[in-house]
Design an enzyme around this catalytic site. Structure first.
Site, PDB file in Angstrom:
ATOM      1  N   HIS A 251       5.813   6.027  -0.934  1.00 20.64           N
ATOM      2  CA  HIS A 251       6.312   4.993  -1.572  1.00 20.64           C
ATOM      3  C   HIS A 251       5.150   3.779  -1.194  1.00 20.64           C
ATOM      4  O   HIS A 251       4.324   3.883  -0.409  1.00 20.64           O
ATOM      5  CB  HIS A 251       7.258   4.854  -0.360  1.00 20.64           C
ATOM      6  CG  HIS A 251       7.108   5.088   0.862  1.00 20.64           C
ATOM      7  ND1 HIS A 251       6.708   6.184   2.105  1.00 20.64           N
ATOM      8  CD2 HIS A 251       6.881   4.065   2.229  1.00 20.64           C
ATOM      9  CE1 HIS A 251       6.799   5.910   2.894  1.00 20.64           C
ATOM     10  NE2 HIS A 251       6.538   4.484   3.126  1.00 20.64           N
TER      11      HIS A 251
ATOM     12  N   HIS B 209       1.192  -1.554  -0.078  1.00 17.99           N
ATOM     13  CA  HIS B 209       0.214  -0.286  -0.471  1.00 17.99           C
ATOM     14  C   HIS B 209       1.227   1.498  -0.182  1.00 17.99           C
ATOM     15  O   HIS B 209       2.208   1.130   0.191  1.00 17.99           O
ATOM     16  CB  HIS B 209      -0.937   0.048   1.055  1.00 17.99           C
ATOM     17  CG  HIS B 209      -0.437  -0.289   2.323  1.00 17.99           C
ATOM     18  ND1 HIS B 209       0.218  -1.142   3.246  1.00 17.99           N
ATOM     19  CD2 HIS B 209       0.234   0.899   3.535  1.00 17.99           C
ATOM     20  CE1 HIS B 209       0.682  -0.900   4.047  1.00 17.99           C
ATOM     21  NE2 HIS B 209       0.673   0.850   4.039  1.00 17.99           N
TER      22      HIS B 209
END
Length: 304
Positions: A250, A127
Protein backbone atom coordinates in the site's frame (compact mmCIF):
# COMPACT_ATOMS: atom_id res chain seq x y z
CA UNK A 1 16.73 26.23 14.61
CA UNK A 2 16.32 23.30 12.22
CA UNK A 3 13.08 21.39 12.09
CA UNK A 4 13.04 17.92 13.62
CA UNK A 5 11.33 15.02 11.91
CA UNK A 6 11.49 11.26 12.23
CA UNK A 7 12.21 9.28 9.15
CA UNK A 8 9.70 6.63 8.40
CA UNK A 9 12.10 3.88 9.27
CA UNK A 10 12.38 5.27 12.79
CA UNK A 11 8.72 5.75 13.53
CA UNK A 12 6.80 2.68 12.60
CA UNK A 13 6.46 -0.39 10.50
CA UNK A 14 4.43 0.94 7.60
CA UNK A 15 5.93 4.37 7.15
CA UNK A 16 4.98 8.03 6.67
CA UNK A 17 4.00 11.17 8.39
CA UNK A 18 4.15 14.96 8.33
CA UNK A 19 1.73 17.73 9.09
CA UNK A 20 -0.57 19.17 6.41
CA UNK A 21 0.83 22.24 4.60
CA UNK A 22 0.33 25.67 6.05
CA UNK A 23 -1.11 28.29 3.73
CA UNK A 24 1.52 30.79 2.65
CA UNK A 25 1.07 34.17 1.00
CA UNK A 26 1.26 34.24 -2.81
CA UNK A 27 4.57 35.59 -4.06
CA UNK A 28 4.76 37.97 -7.03
CA UNK A 29 7.49 36.06 -8.85
CA UNK A 30 7.23 35.23 -12.54
CA UNK A 31 6.30 31.56 -12.85
CA UNK A 32 8.89 29.93 -15.07
CA UNK A 33 8.98 26.57 -13.27
CA UNK A 34 6.83 24.90 -15.93
CA UNK A 35 9.63 25.37 -18.48
CA UNK A 36 12.32 23.90 -16.23
CA UNK A 37 13.27 20.21 -16.39
CA UNK A 38 12.40 18.08 -13.33
CA UNK A 39 15.05 17.55 -10.68
CA UNK A 40 17.00 14.29 -10.99
CA UNK A 41 15.82 11.56 -8.62
CA UNK A 42 19.19 11.48 -6.82
CA UNK A 43 18.71 15.14 -5.78
CA UNK A 44 15.87 14.20 -3.42
CA UNK A 45 18.04 11.56 -1.73
CA UNK A 46 20.59 14.22 -0.75
CA UNK A 47 18.01 16.20 1.23
CA UNK A 48 15.72 13.46 2.50
CA UNK A 49 16.49 13.97 6.20
CA UNK A 50 16.38 16.99 8.46
CA UNK A 51 19.00 18.00 10.98
CA UNK A 52 18.18 16.77 14.46
CA UNK A 53 18.26 19.04 17.49
CA UNK A 54 17.97 16.25 20.03
CA UNK A 55 18.34 12.50 20.38
CA UNK A 56 15.57 12.43 22.99
CA UNK A 57 12.03 11.47 22.03
CA UNK A 58 9.79 14.54 22.19
CA UNK A 59 6.35 13.75 20.69
CA UNK A 60 5.35 17.42 20.95
CA UNK A 61 7.79 18.15 18.09
CA UNK A 62 6.23 15.54 15.83
CA UNK A 63 2.45 15.87 16.07
CA UNK A 64 2.26 13.39 18.96
CA UNK A 65 4.28 10.64 17.28
CA UNK A 66 6.47 8.49 19.50
CA UNK A 67 9.76 7.02 18.41
CA UNK A 68 9.65 3.22 18.10
CA UNK A 69 13.39 2.69 17.48
CA UNK A 70 15.44 4.59 20.10
CA UNK A 71 18.75 6.26 19.35
CA UNK A 72 21.52 3.83 20.33
CA UNK A 73 25.13 4.39 19.37
CA UNK A 74 26.20 1.80 16.80
CA UNK A 75 22.60 1.12 15.65
CA UNK A 76 21.49 2.27 12.21
CA UNK A 77 17.74 2.45 11.44
CA UNK A 78 17.21 0.85 8.04
CA UNK A 79 14.31 0.81 5.61
CA UNK A 80 13.86 -0.62 2.08
CA UNK A 81 11.14 0.88 -0.08
CA UNK A 82 9.89 2.04 -3.47
CA UNK A 83 9.55 5.81 -3.77
CA UNK A 84 7.04 7.82 -5.81
CA UNK A 85 6.98 11.60 -6.34
CA UNK A 86 3.47 12.50 -7.58
CA UNK A 87 3.15 15.17 -10.27
CA UNK A 88 0.99 18.25 -9.70
CA UNK A 89 -2.12 16.70 -11.26
CA UNK A 90 -1.62 13.50 -9.27
CA UNK A 91 -1.22 15.50 -6.06
CA UNK A 92 -4.54 17.19 -6.76
CA UNK A 93 -6.24 13.78 -7.09
CA UNK A 94 -4.67 12.55 -3.85
CA UNK A 95 -5.55 15.78 -2.02
CA UNK A 96 -9.19 15.32 -3.06
CA UNK A 97 -9.08 11.77 -1.66
CA UNK A 98 -7.72 13.03 1.68
CA UNK A 99 -10.46 15.68 1.79
CA UNK A 100 -13.04 12.93 1.29
CA UNK A 101 -11.47 10.93 4.12
CA UNK A 102 -11.72 13.94 6.42
CA UNK A 103 -15.37 14.30 5.47
CA UNK A 104 -15.95 10.66 6.42
CA UNK A 105 -14.52 11.09 9.94
CA UNK A 106 -17.68 12.89 11.12
CA UNK A 107 -15.75 15.34 13.32
CA UNK A 108 -15.32 12.87 16.19
CA UNK A 109 -11.93 14.23 17.23
CA UNK A 110 -9.78 12.29 14.77
CA UNK A 111 -7.11 14.70 13.53
CA UNK A 112 -5.82 13.77 10.09
CA UNK A 113 -2.23 14.53 9.05
CA UNK A 114 -1.48 14.59 5.33
CA UNK A 115 1.67 12.93 3.99
CA UNK A 116 1.62 14.84 0.70
CA UNK A 117 3.43 17.96 1.98
CA UNK A 118 5.71 18.98 4.81
CA UNK A 119 4.61 21.55 7.37
CA UNK A 120 6.37 24.16 5.21
CA UNK A 121 4.44 23.17 2.11
CA UNK A 122 7.17 21.18 0.34
CA UNK A 123 6.09 18.16 -1.67
CA UNK A 124 6.93 14.85 -0.03
CA UNK A 125 7.55 11.49 -1.68
CA UNK A 126 5.17 8.60 -1.09
CA UNK A 127 6.30 5.01 -0.99
CA UNK A 128 5.57 1.30 -0.85
CA UNK A 129 7.48 -0.47 1.92
CA UNK A 130 9.59 -3.53 1.16
CA UNK A 131 10.80 -3.94 4.75
CA UNK A 132 9.87 -3.14 8.29
CA UNK A 133 11.92 -0.49 10.10
CA UNK A 134 14.93 -2.58 11.17
CA UNK A 135 18.26 -1.82 12.85
CA UNK A 136 21.68 -2.76 11.51
CA UNK A 137 24.87 -2.66 13.53
CA UNK A 138 27.70 -0.46 12.25
CA UNK A 139 29.78 -3.44 11.21
CA UNK A 140 26.90 -4.88 9.15
CA UNK A 141 25.93 -1.81 7.11
CA UNK A 142 28.26 -2.21 4.16
CA UNK A 143 27.97 -5.98 4.14
CA UNK A 144 24.19 -5.81 4.01
CA UNK A 145 24.09 -3.12 1.30
CA UNK A 146 26.57 -4.97 -0.92
CA UNK A 147 24.65 -8.23 -0.47
CA UNK A 148 21.34 -6.56 -1.28
CA UNK A 149 22.75 -4.84 -4.37
CA UNK A 150 24.20 -8.14 -5.59
CA UNK A 151 20.86 -9.91 -5.04
CA UNK A 152 19.03 -7.15 -6.92
CA UNK A 153 21.40 -7.40 -9.87
CA UNK A 154 21.07 -11.18 -10.00
CA UNK A 155 17.26 -11.02 -9.84
CA UNK A 156 16.88 -9.03 -13.10
CA UNK A 157 13.63 -7.55 -11.76
CA UNK A 158 12.56 -4.90 -14.28
CA UNK A 159 10.95 -1.51 -13.69
CA UNK A 160 7.15 -1.65 -13.46
CA UNK A 161 3.92 0.25 -12.84
CA UNK A 162 1.46 -0.08 -9.97
CA UNK A 163 -2.21 0.97 -9.99
CA UNK A 164 -4.12 1.83 -6.77
CA UNK A 165 -7.22 -0.29 -6.25
CA UNK A 166 -8.89 0.55 -2.91
CA UNK A 167 -8.70 2.70 0.21
CA UNK A 168 -8.18 1.27 3.69
CA UNK A 169 -7.12 2.20 7.22
CA UNK A 170 -4.35 0.19 8.88
CA UNK A 171 -2.31 0.58 12.07
CA UNK A 172 1.41 0.28 12.51
CA UNK A 173 2.77 -2.79 14.32
CA UNK A 174 2.76 -0.99 17.67
CA UNK A 175 -0.80 0.34 17.16
CA UNK A 176 0.34 3.86 18.00
CA UNK A 177 -0.74 5.36 14.66
CA UNK A 178 -3.33 4.64 11.99
CA UNK A 179 -2.64 5.14 8.30
CA UNK A 180 -5.10 5.87 5.52
CA UNK A 181 -3.69 3.95 2.59
CA UNK A 182 -4.24 3.09 -1.04
CA UNK A 183 -4.00 -0.65 -1.63
CA UNK A 184 -1.97 -1.61 -4.70
CA UNK A 185 -3.03 -3.85 -7.56
CA UNK A 186 -0.77 -6.83 -8.21
CA UNK A 187 1.58 -5.61 -10.98
CA UNK A 188 2.71 -7.44 -14.07
CA UNK A 189 5.34 -10.15 -13.42
CA UNK A 190 4.46 -10.04 -9.70
CA UNK A 191 7.38 -7.69 -9.06
CA UNK A 192 6.15 -6.42 -5.68
CA UNK A 193 6.12 -9.94 -4.25
CA UNK A 194 9.46 -10.70 -5.87
CA UNK A 195 11.08 -7.61 -4.35
CA UNK A 196 9.55 -8.33 -0.94
CA UNK A 197 10.91 -11.88 -1.01
CA UNK A 198 14.36 -10.64 -2.01
CA UNK A 199 14.35 -7.99 0.73
CA UNK A 200 13.20 -10.44 3.41
CA UNK A 201 15.79 -13.05 2.40
CA UNK A 202 18.59 -10.49 2.66
CA UNK A 203 17.32 -9.24 6.04
CA UNK A 204 16.90 -12.79 7.36
CA UNK A 205 20.65 -13.32 6.94
CA UNK A 206 21.16 -10.55 9.50
CA UNK A 207 18.43 -11.91 11.83
CA UNK A 208 16.17 -8.91 11.20
CA UNK A 209 12.35 -8.98 11.47
CA UNK A 210 10.55 -9.53 8.18
CA UNK A 211 7.74 -7.62 6.52
CA UNK A 212 4.49 -9.59 6.04
CA UNK A 213 6.31 -12.89 5.53
CA UNK A 214 6.76 -15.36 8.39
CA UNK A 215 10.31 -16.28 9.49
CA UNK A 216 9.56 -19.91 8.59
CA UNK A 217 8.77 -18.95 4.98
CA UNK A 218 11.93 -16.86 4.74
CA UNK A 219 14.10 -19.69 6.06
CA UNK A 220 12.47 -22.11 3.62
CA UNK A 221 13.17 -19.67 0.80
CA UNK A 222 16.82 -19.37 1.84
CA UNK A 223 17.24 -23.14 1.95
CA UNK A 224 15.31 -23.87 -1.22
CA UNK A 225 17.80 -22.66 -3.84
CA UNK A 226 15.56 -24.01 -6.57
CA UNK A 227 14.53 -27.25 -4.83
CA UNK A 228 11.56 -26.02 -2.77
CA UNK A 229 8.29 -27.81 -3.48
CA UNK A 230 5.29 -25.82 -4.67
CA UNK A 231 2.96 -24.75 -1.84
CA UNK A 232 -0.50 -23.14 -1.94
CA UNK A 233 -0.15 -19.38 -2.41
CA UNK A 234 3.47 -19.68 -3.51
CA UNK A 235 4.83 -19.19 -7.03
CA UNK A 236 8.30 -19.85 -8.41
CA UNK A 237 10.42 -17.25 -10.20
CA UNK A 238 13.73 -18.73 -11.31
CA UNK A 239 15.48 -20.02 -8.20
CA UNK A 240 13.28 -18.01 -5.83
CA UNK A 241 10.13 -19.18 -4.04
CA UNK A 242 7.77 -16.18 -3.85
CA UNK A 243 4.77 -15.92 -1.53
CA UNK A 244 1.69 -13.91 -2.45
CA UNK A 245 1.32 -10.87 -0.18
CA UNK A 246 -0.39 -8.70 -2.80
CA UNK A 247 -3.16 -7.76 -0.35
CA UNK A 248 -0.58 -6.10 1.94
CA UNK A 249 1.19 -3.59 -0.32
CA UNK A 250 0.00 0.00 0.00
CA UNK A 251 0.80 3.71 -0.27
CA UNK A 252 0.03 5.80 2.83
CA UNK A 253 -1.69 9.15 2.24
CA UNK A 254 -2.36 10.38 5.78
CA UNK A 255 -2.20 9.31 9.42
CA UNK A 256 -3.89 9.89 12.77
CA UNK A 257 -3.20 9.06 16.40
CA UNK A 258 -6.63 7.52 16.94
CA UNK A 259 -8.42 4.58 15.38
CA UNK A 260 -11.47 5.55 13.30
CA UNK A 261 -14.76 4.00 14.33
CA UNK A 262 -16.28 1.05 12.39
CA UNK A 263 -18.86 3.47 10.96
CA UNK A 264 -16.13 5.83 9.76
CA UNK A 265 -14.19 2.96 8.18
CA UNK A 266 -17.36 1.91 6.37
CA UNK A 267 -17.81 5.43 5.00
CA UNK A 268 -14.18 5.53 3.85
CA UNK A 269 -14.61 2.20 2.06
CA UNK A 270 -17.52 3.68 0.07
CA UNK A 271 -15.53 6.65 -1.26
CA UNK A 272 -15.55 7.42 -4.98
CA UNK A 273 -12.06 6.46 -6.18
CA UNK A 274 -12.55 6.61 -9.94
CA UNK A 275 -9.89 9.33 -10.38
CA UNK A 276 -7.47 7.50 -8.06
CA UNK A 277 -7.87 4.29 -10.07
CA UNK A 278 -6.50 6.15 -13.09
CA UNK A 279 -3.13 6.81 -11.46
CA UNK A 280 -0.05 4.92 -12.68
CA UNK A 281 2.87 4.71 -10.26
CA UNK A 282 6.13 4.01 -12.07
CA UNK A 283 9.06 2.46 -10.19
CA UNK A 284 12.52 2.15 -11.72
CA UNK A 285 14.67 1.75 -8.60
CA UNK A 286 14.63 0.50 -5.00
CA UNK A 287 15.71 2.79 -2.17
CA UNK A 288 17.71 1.57 0.85
CA UNK A 289 17.94 4.05 3.71
CA UNK A 290 20.55 3.27 6.37
CA UNK A 291 20.68 6.03 8.95
CA UNK A 292 20.52 9.22 6.87
CA UNK A 293 22.26 7.70 3.87
CA UNK A 294 20.04 6.68 0.94
CA UNK A 295 21.18 4.32 -1.80
CA UNK A 296 19.20 4.09 -5.02
CA UNK A 297 19.46 0.68 -6.69
CA UNK A 298 18.15 0.62 -10.27
CA UNK A 299 15.77 -2.07 -11.46
CA UNK A 300 16.66 -4.00 -14.61
CA UNK A 301 16.21 -1.87 -17.74
CA UNK A 302 16.65 -4.60 -20.33
CA UNK A 303 20.04 -3.31 -21.49
CA UNK A 304 23.32 -5.20 -21.52
Amino acid sequence: MALVQYSESESESEPEFQQPPTKRPRQTIHNQSSSLPPLPAAFHDLYASSTRVSVRDDPSLHGGRKRVIPHVEGNWPTHIYLEWYPFKEELSTLSDAIAQIEGSLDGHGTELHSLLHSDLGARLPLHISLSRPVVLRTEHRQQFLEGFEAAMKKSNIAGFEVTPKSLDCVSNYEKTRWFYVLRAERPEDDNLNRLLSLSNRCLARFEQPLLYESPQDAIASLMAQGTATRRPGVTRVGEQAVGNYSHCFHISLAWSLTDPSPQEKEQIAKMDLRKVHGLKLRFDCVKVKIGNNISSIPLFSGGV
